[in-house]
Write an enzyme that holds these catalytic residues in place. Structure first.
Site, PDB file in Angstrom:
ATOM      1  N   TYR A 228      -2.469  -0.139  10.753  1.00  0.00           N
ATOM      2  CA  TYR A 228      -2.473  -0.541   9.338  1.00  0.00           C
ATOM      3  C   TYR A 228      -1.219  -0.032   8.627  1.00  0.00           C
ATOM      4  O   TYR A 228      -0.533  -0.775   7.933  1.00  0.00           O
ATOM      5  CB  TYR A 228      -3.727   0.016   8.658  1.00  0.00           C
ATOM      6  CG  TYR A 228      -3.829  -0.322   7.184  1.00  0.00           C
ATOM      7  CD1 TYR A 228      -4.232  -1.577   6.765  1.00  0.00           C
ATOM      8  CD2 TYR A 228      -3.551   0.639   6.214  1.00  0.00           C
ATOM      9  CE1 TYR A 228      -4.340  -1.888   5.413  1.00  0.00           C
ATOM     10  CE2 TYR A 228      -3.643   0.348   4.853  1.00  0.00           C
ATOM     11  CZ  TYR A 228      -4.048  -0.916   4.470  1.00  0.00           C
ATOM     12  OH  TYR A 228      -4.146  -1.219   3.132  1.00  0.00           O
TER      13      TYR A 228
ATOM     14  N   SER B  76       0.848  -1.189   0.000  1.00  0.00           N
ATOM     15  CA  SER B  76       0.000   0.000   0.000  1.00  0.00           C
ATOM     16  C   SER B  76       0.883   1.237   0.000  1.00  0.00           C
ATOM     17  O   SER B  76       2.022   1.205   0.480  1.00  0.00           O
ATOM     18  CB  SER B  76      -0.891   0.034   1.239  1.00  0.00           C
ATOM     19  OG  SER B  76      -1.544   1.281   1.371  1.00  0.00           O
TER      20      SER B  76
END
Length: 706
Positions: free
Chosen positions: A596, A583
């Site tokens: 995260y 990501s």
């Protein structure tokens, strides 16, 4: 059950009078109907094997006159799935007139080009080499099949006499000869010599039967094959135990699968020395009876008799000298033991080629075995794709059935090596191979994409399958996985994929999924760590449970899957690709994202570490960094969208536009965009690239790698 059905024990009577009545008057439609029924029973013929035909009157488009036309399965087709588009249509009188220009056996191949001058329907399939075998016989409907029971008699040393005695002279006999124009003339001569016969046995090859209607031909075919099968059944055991009796006993099913999973990647590596191969494993009871027998060492080297069997399975199988319950965990030692066996097989095949080749023979092909037998465990087959590997296993099983039957009634005889070579390296077969489409970029690759029942994962799996890979679909959600499986079956067929329930936090489920890939395809060499989830909370609201879940799925899951897959890739020793879907958050700091974002950063650095370690094994590890892939993604479940909207001071509905506007390209990111990036790494153009990061985020300057 009708009386007709009860007449058959060894074949399936599938004719439906009501269905056939709908086709009355359309001989071509009845041909297709009959063909599909015959092809549905593998005891009658193999996949892609045999030919069926009919002759019917049709209007000549040039003269308007009624002419006789023969419709026959075209080159390369399969009668079980035959449609009208798969038929060749030829003028019967023109086909037969080719006798006037036939120059003899040495000029057989030139006749195939001349078939084109006899074509009635210019849009039909190319005629096959078997066309004259049907054309010179006068019957309206003809079946040429490769039933195991009939070939067992045809391949027996005393096959001609057995055929005469069994059928009382009502089945003719033509000795083995390569299919072609002359063989068609021989069939006609056989019929002329015995006008009342109901069929012809081709030595070592197969069976011709016929009728004046589609139904008569169908029944005649079933009756002849039934009689052959019944005769074999009556004779099993009369000469002694089948295949000389059992030499060893099989492992139980769990033991067989354990050994197959341990060994398949190593065998795949050896068989992929020229190009990546896909594997198939079977422990069918018929295979086990043969490979466990006293006669294995005598019969296996003989090879097969029927040309269709031979073309799929090569000159002979490789029999492994491994004990069924050996410890296969020492990979280096196992490879050292197996290498001489593969070297010997390749040397045998090369000698076969050099001894039998003609001045104009095509170059030698891959010298690796197609069929590998492991006594007590099962049979492995390796080929360019899953369907070809599976069909090779089916054909060798047919060959086992033939050997079993022939040995029960006489002695089994295989094709002489020169005849086998003449089939395998036939210039017409070579031309057929040259006409096949070029392999796709991922042909021969086995891909496991975690979390591939939806969203980004399914898009990646679909892209890989479109580019020729076989894929292992997996998900924690069984219902979602079943739906994805059905979709892939419609798109890519049953041989294009398999499925496995997989929670990437559980090592046993990872092992099961990798094992399933190995049993289905021979190993794995393309991994995409895609499974994930997202939690967006402030530091104050973030719980220890949230933290552990994120790190278990994203970091631990990536580690465990990579560890298991790398072990298989190292066994194969043909390199591989591991692509990690990370990501932009691995590089960009933002609010409400401690768990995260830090887990993604760990994924990114773990990728670098794995790339550094696995490079020596030619295993490439690369990263794709998406951002804000909203479409069909589980990442937006569980409050993530609400959390991100809150962090940016907007509504959930405004998120897609917000994400697009903050990119340099002002673009939304779709699952297909991530799939294309993965293909860029795995498709062959970046084979010397590892440890790299490819951003697919529309351009987020803060995520530039620097």
């Amino acid at each position: 059950m009708s009386i007709k059905e009860t007449n058959f024990k060894h074949v399936s009577y599938l004719w439906d009078d009501a269905e056939a009545a709908k086709l009355a008057g359309d001989e071509v439609a009845l041909l297709i109907y009959r063909s599909n029924l015959l092809g549905a029973d593998l005891r009658l013929t193999n996949y892609g094997g045999g030919n069926t035909s009919c002759k019917a009157m049709a209007k000549d488009p040039l003269t308007g006159q009624e002419v006789e036309v023969m419709w026959i399965k075209g080159s390369g087709g399969d009668i079980g799935t035959l449609k009208k588009s798969g038929l060749a249509a030829l003028y019967v009188d023109k086909l037969r007139s080719l006798k006037n220009v036939y120059r003899g056996l040495e000029h057989e191949d030139e006749m195939v080009e001349l078939f084109n001058h006899t074509i009635y329907d210019l849009a039909s399939k190319a005629p096959s080499i078997d066309t004259p075998l049907h054309g010179f016989l006068p019957f309206k409907h003809i079946d040429h099949l490769h039933p195991d029971a009939a070939i067992a008699i045809a391949a027996a040393k005393d096959g001609k006499q057995i055929t005469a005695d069994l059928f009382g002279g009502t089945i003719g006999w033509v000795e083995w000869q390569k299919p072609g124009f002359d063989l068609g003339l021989q069939l006609k001569a056989c019929l002329d010599a015995s006008p009342n016969i109901r069929g012809i046995m081709l030595g070592s090859h197969g069976l011709f039967t016929w009728g004046d209607t589609a139904y008569e031909s169908y029944i005649n075919t079933l009756e002849v094959i039934e009689k052959c099968a019944e005769y074999l059944e009556q004779n099993y055991g009369k000469k002694g135990p089948v295949f000389g009796g059992a030499k060893i006993q099989s492992l139980d099913e769990a033991g067989r699968q354990k050994q197959a999973i341990a060994l398949a990647p190593i065998l795949r590596g050896f068989c992929s020395s020229k190009q990546n191969m896909i594997g198939h494993f079977t422990d069918d009871v018929r295979v086990l009876e043969f490979i466990n027998s006293n006669d294995l060492d005598r019969l296996a080297p003989l090879g097969t008799s029927c040309p269709d069997h031979f073309l799929r399975t090569k000159i002979s199988p490789l029999v492994l000298g491994l004990g069924k319950d050996e410890d296969l965990s020492d990979v280096a030692a196992l490879k050292a033991r197996l290498a001489p066996a593969f070297d010997a097989y390749r040397a045998m095949y090369t000698e076969y080629y050099e001894t039998c080749k003609h001045p104009n023979s095509p170059a030698i092909r891959d010298a690796n075995p197609v069929v590998i037998l492991y006594p007590g465990v099962g049979m492995f087959t390796f080929a360019k794709d899953k369907q070809t590997a599976r069909v090779a296993a089916e054909f060798y099983t047919n060959a086992i059935n033939v050997m079993k039957g022939a040995e029960a009634i006489s002695d089994y005889t295989s094709l002489p090596r020169q005849e086998a070579f003449n089939i395998e390296y036939w210039l017409l077969e070579e031309a057929k191979l040259q006409r096949m489409p070029k392999p796709k970029a991922l042909s021969g690759r086995i891909a496991l994409v975690t979390g591939s029942a939806g969203g980004i994962g399914k898009a990646i799996a679909k892209k890989f399958a479109e580019e020729g890979a076989v894929v292992v679909l997996n998900d924690m959600n069984a219902e979602r996985l079943e739906g994805a499986g059905e979709e892939f079956k419609k798109l890519f067929g049953k041989d294009g994929y398999t499925t496995a329930i997989l929670d990437v936090t559980k090592a046993d489920q990872i092992a099961d999924a990798i094992g399933k890939a190995t049993l289905a395809f021979g190993g794995v060499d393309l991994i995409v760590n895609n499974a994930g989830l997202s939690i967006s909370k402030t530091i104050a609201d973030h719980t220890e449970k949230d933290w552990d879940l994120l790190y278990d799925v994203l970091v631990k899951g990536q580690f465990l899957v990579t560890q298991a897959a790398a072990g298989v890739m190292q066994k194969q020793d043909i390199g591989g690709d591991i692509i990690n879907i990370v990501s932009k958050n691995a590089l960009v700091s933002g609010p409400n994202n401690a768990g995260y974002g830090s887990a993604k950063a760990a994924q990114l650095h773990l990728s670098r570490l794995n790339a550094a370690e696995l490079g020596a094994d030619k295993i490439r590890v690369n990263v794709v960094n998406p951002d804000a892939v909203i479409s069909d993604s589980n990442i937006w479940a569980g409050g993530w969208a609400e959390g991100r909207a809150k962090a940016y001071g907007i509504t959930v509905a405004e998120l897609p536009a917000y994400y697009a506007k903050r990119t340099l390209l002002n673009e939304m990111i779709l699952p297909e965009d991530i799939a294309n990036a993965c293909f860029a790494f795995a498709g062959g153009l970046l084979n010397k690239s590892t440890g790299n990061v490819l951003n697919v985020d529309g351009g987020v300057a803060a995520a530039f790698v620097r």
